[in-house]
Design an enzyme around this catalytic site. Structure first.
Site, PDB file in Angstrom:
ATOM      1  N   GLN A 255      -4.395 -16.353 -58.308  1.00 45.96           N
ATOM      2  CA  GLN A 255      -3.782 -17.596 -58.207  1.00 45.96           C
ATOM      3  C   GLN A 255      -2.518 -17.516 -58.929  1.00 45.96           C
ATOM      4  OE1 GLN A 255      -5.516 -19.305 -56.121  1.00 45.96           O
ATOM      5  NE2 GLN A 255      -3.966 -20.846 -55.986  1.00 45.96           N
ATOM      6  N   HIS A 258       0.982 -16.536 -56.950  1.00 44.81           N
ATOM      7  CA  HIS A 258       1.676 -17.431 -55.967  1.00 44.81           C
ATOM      8  C   HIS A 258       3.070 -17.856 -56.456  1.00 44.81           C
ATOM      9  CE1 HIS A 258      -0.954 -18.734 -52.962  1.00 44.81           C
ATOM     10  NE2 HIS A 258      -2.059 -18.761 -53.738  1.00 44.81           N
ATOM     11  N   GLU A 322      -7.326 -27.806 -58.290  1.00 38.51           N
ATOM     12  CA  GLU A 322      -7.188 -27.510 -56.829  1.00 38.51           C
ATOM     13  C   GLU A 322      -8.443 -26.671 -56.606  1.00 38.51           C
ATOM     14  OE1 GLU A 322      -4.265 -25.414 -53.582  1.00 38.51           O
ATOM     15  OE2 GLU A 322      -3.897 -25.098 -55.772  1.00 38.51           O
ATOM     16  N   HIS A 323      -8.542 -25.522 -57.148  1.00 33.17           N
ATOM     17  CA  HIS A 323      -9.663 -24.750 -56.896  1.00 33.17           C
ATOM     18  C   HIS A 323     -10.593 -24.601 -58.175  1.00 33.17           C
ATOM     19  CE1 HIS A 323      -6.151 -23.085 -54.677  1.00 33.17           C
ATOM     20  NE2 HIS A 323      -7.135 -23.106 -53.445  1.00 33.17           N
ATOM     21  N   ASP A 356      -9.195 -19.221 -49.256  1.00 29.74           N
ATOM     22  CA  ASP A 356      -7.785 -19.065 -48.954  1.00 29.74           C
ATOM     23  C   ASP A 356      -7.668 -18.661 -47.444  1.00 29.74           C
ATOM     24  OD1 ASP A 356      -6.714 -20.078 -50.985  1.00 29.74           O
ATOM     25  OD2 ASP A 356      -5.936 -18.236 -51.916  1.00 29.74           O
ATOM     26  N   HIS A 415      -6.096 -69.936 -36.955  1.00 25.66           N
ATOM     27  CA  HIS A 415      -7.232 -68.837 -37.108  1.00 25.66           C
ATOM     28  C   HIS A 415      -8.423 -69.394 -36.517  1.00 25.66           C
ATOM     29  CE1 HIS A 415      -4.396 -66.185 -39.004  1.00 25.66           C
ATOM     30  NE2 HIS A 415      -5.431 -65.252 -38.918  1.00 25.66           N
TER      31      HIS A 415
END
Length: 429
Positions: A255, A258, A322-323, A356, A415
């Protein structure tokens, strides 16, 4: 990575804070580009491609023969890997389809909901230091299954105006026939507003750097749908003495590579795990081609020692990663206690990189704590769910008085009248 031992609960928020940047200047720069693309279309796209990507764009839609060249250029092993990943992703996302079920809420009153594909979607695929052709599978496959009528893709080219062959091969494999060699903010603007060359879309998907992310957020404020708020990628690992330290280190680095603004967090109940993982990190880091990038991310990252698994799970749910990797004893049972995470990876032999690329789940996930309220991309991301109802005369007689009473109580006489005139017609027949 900074090591923090037994932090008090009231310090968790500051300890787990993501890297923060001042976005005010960024937003002003990005908005200027967006407005230029909106006003000047293709001319603005070409101007910013020359300025930022150092490429002169003439016809920036990829031509059919380029797909054939891309397929011929790829190694058979990579093509086979892409095909296997596509098969798994298709299997997982196809299972998310549902058949409309008609529900009779009372006699003569029938209601149902139907999923309808978003007609026009745009995918953004980064193509710089890491051409993310895997994201084409993650986005293009559910778009196809959902029945989206028009799917376009924007991705930056190299200085020769060429796109990485794996991107074109993956696009063709999932049925995307319109690819444009546009990157950055100008690509988001072109898809959001449309140009003479690039069609306007209704929803934009895909990752990108801080400029692309900012552009997506700005067009979202203006009313265009995007997949989700997103920021730099992140992973949290929960480990105890049952983990394999080399595996944990590899997951953290996968990770961290990235980008320097990514964040990785290790939460553990074991001092020995800290020592062993740090040693493995140092050893593996030296072998990475993207060592400098990963080192930058590690400077934003934490190793946190806690008393027990209950504290660890509370902390991780507060972080909402996220993970989330559970590299510990009882991992499967602990997974049932996860309330905030984009995607969960259970056990020592489930690396985050499986999600991934090829396990089948989607890798487009909420970051920056948005997993508290957002889901990752799925088939649902590419559809609208439209409700329908059909009422028979007998059904209206059943439900009519209820509608009239509620409408009258709200002071909405028209209505009420919409029901009353129909009941009068039914009763006079």
């Amino acid at each position: 990575m900074q090591v923090i031992k037994y932090p008090a609960v009231d310090t968790w928020a500051s300890i787990l804070q993501r890297p923060v940047m001042d976005t005010s200047t960024l937003e002003a720069k990005v908005d200027t580009i967006l407005q230029d693309v909106k006003a000047n279309g293709d001319a603005a796209v070409r101007k910013y491609a020359a300025q930022f990507d150092k490429v002169t764009l003439e016809n920036f839609e990829v031509q059919p023969e380029a797909y054939e060249r891309a397929e011929a250029a790829l190694e058979p092993a990579l093509k086979a890997a892409i095909q296997q990943a596509a098969k798994n992703i298709t299997t997982f996302h196809a299972a998310q389809q549902s058949t409309p079920e008609v529900i009779a809420t009372m006699p003569g009153v029938e209601c149902w909901r139907k999923s309808v594909g978003i007609e026009k979607v745009g995918l953004y695929i980064p193509g710089g230091s890491a051409p993310l052709f895997s994201t084409i599978l993650m986005l293009g496959i559910p778009a196809r299954i959902a029945g989206c009528k028009e799917v376009i893709l924007c991705t930056p080219s190299n200085a020769k105006g060429e796109v990485h062959p794996a991107i074109l091969y993956s696009a063709k494999l999932v049925g995307i026939s319109r690819v444009f060699t546009i990157g950055g903010v100008q690509a988001i603007g072109a898809m959001a507003y449309g140009t003479a060359t690039v069609p306007q879309v209704y929803k934009i998907f895909g990752p990108g750097n801080q400029f692309v992310t900012c552009a997506k957020q700005l067009v979202s404020k203006a009313g265009l749908a995007i997949d989700m708020p997103a920021g730099p990628s992140e992973v949290a690992v929960l480990a105890d003495d049952a983990c394999i330290p080399d595996f944990v280190a590899a997951d953290l680095l996968s990770q961290a590579e990235h980008g320097p603004d990514s964040q990785v967090v290790l939460v553990t109940t074991s001092e020995k795990v800290i020592t062993d993982v740090q040693a493995a990190l140092n050893e593996q880091l030296e072998l990475l081609p993207r060592k400098d990038i990963a080192t930058g991310a590690l400077s934003n990252s934490r190793i946190i020692l806690v008393d027990n698994m209950d504290t660890a799970m509370s902390m991780l749910n507060a972080y909402a990663p996220e993970h989330l990797i559970l590299a510990c004893s009882g991992a499967y049972e602990l997974a049932g206690r996860v309330t905030n995470a984009g995607s969960v990876f259970i056990g020592n032999y489930t690396p985050e990189s499986a999600g991934d690329y090829a396990s089948g789940t989607n890798h487009t996930l909420p970051t920056n704590g948005y997993a508290r309220a957002y889901s990752g991309v799925s088939l649902d991301s590419f559809v609208k769910k439209i409700t329908f109802q059909q009422i028979s005369p007998a059904g209206l007689q059943q439900i009519g008085a209820t509608i009239e009473a509620m409408a009258a109580a709200e002071g909405l006489d028209a209505h009420k009248q919409a029901v009353s005139v129909r009941l009068k017609k039914i009763n006079n027949q």
